[in-house]
Design an enzyme around this catalytic site. Structure first.
Site, PDB file in Angstrom:
ATOM      1  N   GLY A 122      -1.979  -1.229   2.453  1.00 36.64           N
ATOM      2  CA  GLY A 122      -3.114  -0.551   3.116  1.00 36.64           C
ATOM      3  C   GLY A 122      -2.642   0.112   4.394  1.00 36.64           C
ATOM      4  O   GLY A 122      -3.369   0.177   5.387  1.00 36.64           O
ATOM      5  N   GLY A 150      -4.278   3.406   6.745  1.00 38.66           N
ATOM      6  CA  GLY A 150      -5.508   3.375   7.536  1.00 38.66           C
ATOM      7  C   GLY A 150      -5.268   3.405   9.027  1.00 38.66           C
ATOM      8  O   GLY A 150      -4.146   3.642   9.507  1.00 38.66           O
ATOM      9  N   GLN A 151      -6.351   3.129   9.768  1.00 38.50           N
ATOM     10  CA  GLN A 151      -6.322   3.247  11.231  1.00 38.50           C
ATOM     11  C   GLN A 151      -5.272   2.324  11.855  1.00 38.50           C
ATOM     12  O   GLN A 151      -4.462   2.746  12.669  1.00 38.50           O
ATOM     13  CB  GLN A 151      -7.716   2.902  11.785  1.00 38.50           C
ATOM     14  N   LEU A 152      -5.270   1.072  11.459  1.00 41.05           N
ATOM     15  CA  LEU A 152      -4.302   0.114  12.014  1.00 41.05           C
ATOM     16  C   LEU A 152      -2.915   0.327  11.409  1.00 41.05           C
ATOM     17  O   LEU A 152      -1.902   0.293  12.109  1.00 41.05           O
ATOM     18  CB  LEU A 152      -4.798  -1.321  11.749  1.00 41.05           C
ATOM     19  N   ASP A 204       0.003   2.190   0.036  1.00 41.43           N
ATOM     20  CA  ASP A 204      -1.444   2.395   0.093  1.00 41.43           C
ATOM     21  C   ASP A 204      -1.909   2.785  -1.299  1.00 41.43           C
ATOM     22  O   ASP A 204      -1.128   3.351  -2.074  1.00 41.43           O
ATOM     23  CB  ASP A 204      -1.791   3.495   1.108  1.00 41.43           C
ATOM     24  N   TYR A 210     -18.973  -7.774   4.599  1.00 44.43           N
ATOM     25  CA  TYR A 210     -17.607  -7.740   5.169  1.00 44.43           C
ATOM     26  C   TYR A 210     -17.315  -9.041   5.920  1.00 44.43           C
ATOM     27  O   TYR A 210     -16.263  -9.660   5.719  1.00 44.43           O
ATOM     28  CB  TYR A 210     -17.555  -6.538   6.110  1.00 44.43           C
TER      29      TYR A 210
HETATM   30  P1  NAD Z   1      -8.873   1.371   7.131  1.00 44.43           P
HETATM   31  O1  NAD Z   1     -10.111   1.435   6.316  1.00 44.43           O
HETATM   32  O2  NAD Z   1      -8.619   2.451   8.129  1.00 44.43           O
HETATM   33  O3  NAD Z   1      -7.585   1.291   6.203  1.00 44.43           O
HETATM   34  C1  NAD Z   1      -7.556   0.522   5.042  1.00 44.43           C
HETATM   35  C2  NAD Z   1      -6.525   1.121   4.106  1.00 44.43           C
HETATM   36  O4  NAD Z   1      -6.525   0.319   2.926  1.00 44.43           O
HETATM   37  C3  NAD Z   1      -6.843   2.558   3.682  1.00 44.43           C
HETATM   38  O5  NAD Z   1      -5.723   3.397   3.916  1.00 44.43           O
HETATM   39  C4  NAD Z   1      -7.157   2.444   2.193  1.00 44.43           C
HETATM   40  O6  NAD Z   1      -6.707   3.574   1.446  1.00 44.43           O
HETATM   41  C5  NAD Z   1      -6.390   1.176   1.819  1.00 44.43           C
HETATM   42  N1  NAD Z   1      -6.939   0.503   0.647  1.00 44.43           N
HETATM   43  C6  NAD Z   1      -8.245   0.333   0.314  1.00 44.43           C
HETATM   44  N2  NAD Z   1      -8.337  -0.288  -0.863  1.00 44.43           N
HETATM   45  C7  NAD Z   1      -7.076  -0.556  -1.280  1.00 44.43           C
HETATM   46  C8  NAD Z   1      -6.523  -1.178  -2.433  1.00 44.43           C
HETATM   47  N3  NAD Z   1      -7.303  -1.637  -3.426  1.00 44.43           N
HETATM   48  N4  NAD Z   1      -5.169  -1.294  -2.516  1.00 44.43           N
HETATM   49  C9  NAD Z   1      -4.363  -0.805  -1.539  1.00 44.43           C
HETATM   50  N5  NAD Z   1      -4.842  -0.173  -0.445  1.00 44.43           N
HETATM   51  C10 NAD Z   1      -6.173  -0.048  -0.320  1.00 44.43           C
HETATM   52  O7  NAD Z   1      -8.870  -0.054   7.838  1.00 44.43           O
HETATM   53  P2  NAD Z   1      -8.183  -0.433   9.239  1.00 44.43           P
HETATM   54  O8  NAD Z   1      -9.138  -0.087  10.304  1.00 44.43           O
HETATM   55  O9  NAD Z   1      -6.820   0.098   9.279  1.00 44.43           O
HETATM   56  O10 NAD Z   1      -8.182  -2.027   9.101  1.00 44.43           O
HETATM   57  C11 NAD Z   1      -7.033  -2.717   8.661  1.00 44.43           C
HETATM   58  C12 NAD Z   1      -7.357  -4.199   8.643  1.00 44.43           C
HETATM   59  O11 NAD Z   1      -7.747  -4.620   9.964  1.00 44.43           O
HETATM   60  C13 NAD Z   1      -8.523  -4.569   7.725  1.00 44.43           C
HETATM   61  O12 NAD Z   1      -8.292  -5.843   7.167  1.00 44.43           O
HETATM   62  C14 NAD Z   1      -9.706  -4.661   8.678  1.00 44.43           C
HETATM   63  O13 NAD Z   1     -10.699  -5.524   8.201  1.00 44.43           O
HETATM   64  C15 NAD Z   1      -9.020  -5.230   9.907  1.00 44.43           C
HETATM   65  N6  NAD Z   1      -9.771  -4.950  11.126  1.00 44.43           N
HETATM   66  C16 NAD Z   1      -9.881  -3.655  11.571  1.00 44.43           C
HETATM   67  C17 NAD Z   1     -10.615  -3.399  12.723  1.00 44.43           C
HETATM   68  C18 NAD Z   1     -10.773  -2.006  13.257  1.00 44.43           C
HETATM   69  O14 NAD Z   1     -11.491  -1.816  14.257  1.00 44.43           O
HETATM   70  N7  NAD Z   1     -10.125  -1.001  12.659  1.00 44.43           N
HETATM   71  C19 NAD Z   1     -11.217  -4.472  13.413  1.00 44.43           C
HETATM   72  C20 NAD Z   1     -11.113  -5.759  12.895  1.00 44.43           C
HETATM   73  C21 NAD Z   1     -10.364  -5.991  11.759  1.00 44.43           C
HETATM   74  C1  AKB Z   2     -15.763  -2.671  11.766  1.00 45.44           C
HETATM   75  O1  AKB Z   2     -16.492  -2.127  12.622  1.00 45.44           O
HETATM   76  O2  AKB Z   2     -16.105  -2.917  10.605  1.00 45.44           O
HETATM   77  C2  AKB Z   2     -14.382  -3.092  12.218  1.00 45.44           C
HETATM   78  C3  AKB Z   2     -14.352  -4.521  12.632  1.00 45.44           C
HETATM   79  C4  AKB Z   2     -14.776  -4.901  13.988  1.00 45.44           C
HETATM   80  O3  AKB Z   2     -13.990  -5.368  11.850  1.00 45.44           O
HETATM   81  N1  AKB Z   2     -13.986  -2.215  13.267  1.00 45.44           N
END
Ligand code: NAD
Ligand code: AKB
Length: 323
Positions: free
Chosen positions: A11, A14-16, A37, A145
């Site tokens: 994955g 994505g953003q992280l 991804d 979620y």
């Molecule tokens: P995102 O949605 O930006 O990225 C997720 C990535 O996963 C995407 O590139 C998507 O294409 C890929 N993906 C989705 N389904 C998939 C699958 N079946 N197989 C392979 N890849 C797949 O999410 P993010 O913001 O980068 O978050 C990353 C992690 O951090 C997640 O577990 C999220 O819950 C956690 N998180 C994020 C935040 C935040 O603010 N961004 C906060 C708390 C926790």
């Molecule tokens: C969301 O808003 O869903 C995420 C998180 C805090 O897990 N940024």
């Protein structure tokens, strides 16, 4: 392939993931990192490392990628975030929980040494105290979620206890970075607002002006993951997921922080369904245990982050895309 041990980021598009991969490459070298991804087009945002298209539900392919690159660590980031999860709660459970179990099982079977999986402040809700929410407290998530993240935390602890798999996890707050626009989350406004400011466009926020939430700047988020993964096993006392805090602010507060640099910037408020989700989350978290166990110490507060975000976005103006 040689006997080099590599890190797989699932994955990663994505953003992280995009930011994490950049840092892993800087620390461990281009050949040490394999980004993957479900969306093969994400490979273009992940240069300078290996890239493999990979769906977490394709476990034999996951195993073959692990075998091919001699993967020893996995960062599993594939997810459906909170707001998108309310559109299709079953899909949220499948990706966020069933997907996690497939990654944990494959990691166990393939003798991967360490797994990182992010949880979220979304595990809190219901009767959880709002201010300085403790590590061990009421876990009553309101969203699909959050339910999957809460269950996932317990599965991580189970895999560690039952199978000795070294799974480590953080309860991230809302993450803010300049590298990639977020989508599908409740905290996304805190990134979008910066993009509007640098484009000199007014911003309409989907949360109320005084909705305080825990937030973290991306360099701190990436640093937290690396620090946790590099900590010795004996320092890890939490096998569900660590609270990690950095700052807490409301839309009105980030707006005023931005206005110091863009005095003509304007904001309006039109709350939608995401306001209900935000209301169920804490205002701030108590991360004493992370600080004690592995020396967690965030660097960015709101004003320091604002300055850095605006500087990067203004310089990379061509890349910032308004939604
Ligand atoms: P995102 O949605 O930006 O990225 C997720 C990535 O996963 C995407 O590139 C998507 O294409 C890929 N993906 C989705 N389904 C998939 C699958 N079946 N197989 C392979 N890849 C797949 O999410 P993010 O913001 O980068 O978050 C990353 C992690 O951090 C997640 O577990 C999220 O819950 C956690 N998180 C994020 C935040 C935040 O603010 N961004 C906060 C708390 C926790
Ligand atoms: C969301 O808003 O869903 C995420 C998180 C805090 O897990 N940024």
């Amino acid at each position: 392939m040689g006997d080099k041990q590599r890190i797989l980021v699932i994955g990663a598009g994505g953003q992280l993931g995009q930011e994490l991969v950049r840092t892993l490459v800087a620390v461990f070298g281009e050949d040490a990192v394999v980004a993957s991804d479900i969306n093969p087009e994400k490979g273009m945002y992940l240069p300078n490392c290996h890239f493999e298209p990979l769906n977490i539900f394709a476990t034999e392919r996951m195993a073959s990628v692990i075998r091919k690159y001699r993967i020893k660590q996995i960062y599993h980031l594939a997810a459906i975030l909170s707001a998108d999860g309310e559109v299709d709660p079953h899909a949220s459970w499948q990706v966020n929980l069933d997907g996690l179990l497939l990654v944990l099982d494959t990691a166990k079977r393939m003798h991967v040494e360490k797994v990182f999986w992010p949880s979220s402040i979304a595990v809190f809700g219901g009767n959880t105290e709002k201010k300085d929410t403790r590590q061990h407290t009421v876990i009553q998530p309101n969203t699909a979620y959050g339910i999957a993240k809460a269950a996932g935390e317990l599965w991580c602890r189970y895999y560690h206890k039952r199978y000795g798999l070294d799974v480590r996890s953080l309860r991230y707050p809302g993450l803010i970075g300049h590298g990639c626009l977020p989508s599908g989350g409740t905290t996304d406004y805190a990134v979008d607002i910066f993009h509007h400011a640098v484009r000199e466009k007014d911003y309409v926020c989907y949360l109320n002006r005084d909705t305080h939430l825990p937030m973290m700047y991306m360099p701190d988020a990436v640093n937290a993951a690396l620090k946790l993964m590099q900590a010795p096993q004996r320092s890890i006392s939490i096998r569900t997921s660590y609270n990690v805090g950095a700052m807490s602010f409301s839309p009105e507060e980030v707006y005023h922080s931005i206005k110091r640099f863009y005095p003509n910037f304007k904001i309006g408020y039109r709350p939608d369904g995401r306001q209900e989700i935000a209301k169920s989350w804490p205002l701030s978290v108590d991360d004493t245990i992370a600080r004690e166990d592995w020396d967690w110490n965030p660097k960015y507060d709101l004003d320091f982050m604002t300055e850095d975000m605006l500087d990067h976005l203004a310089r990379n103006g061509k890349r910032s895309v308004l939604v």
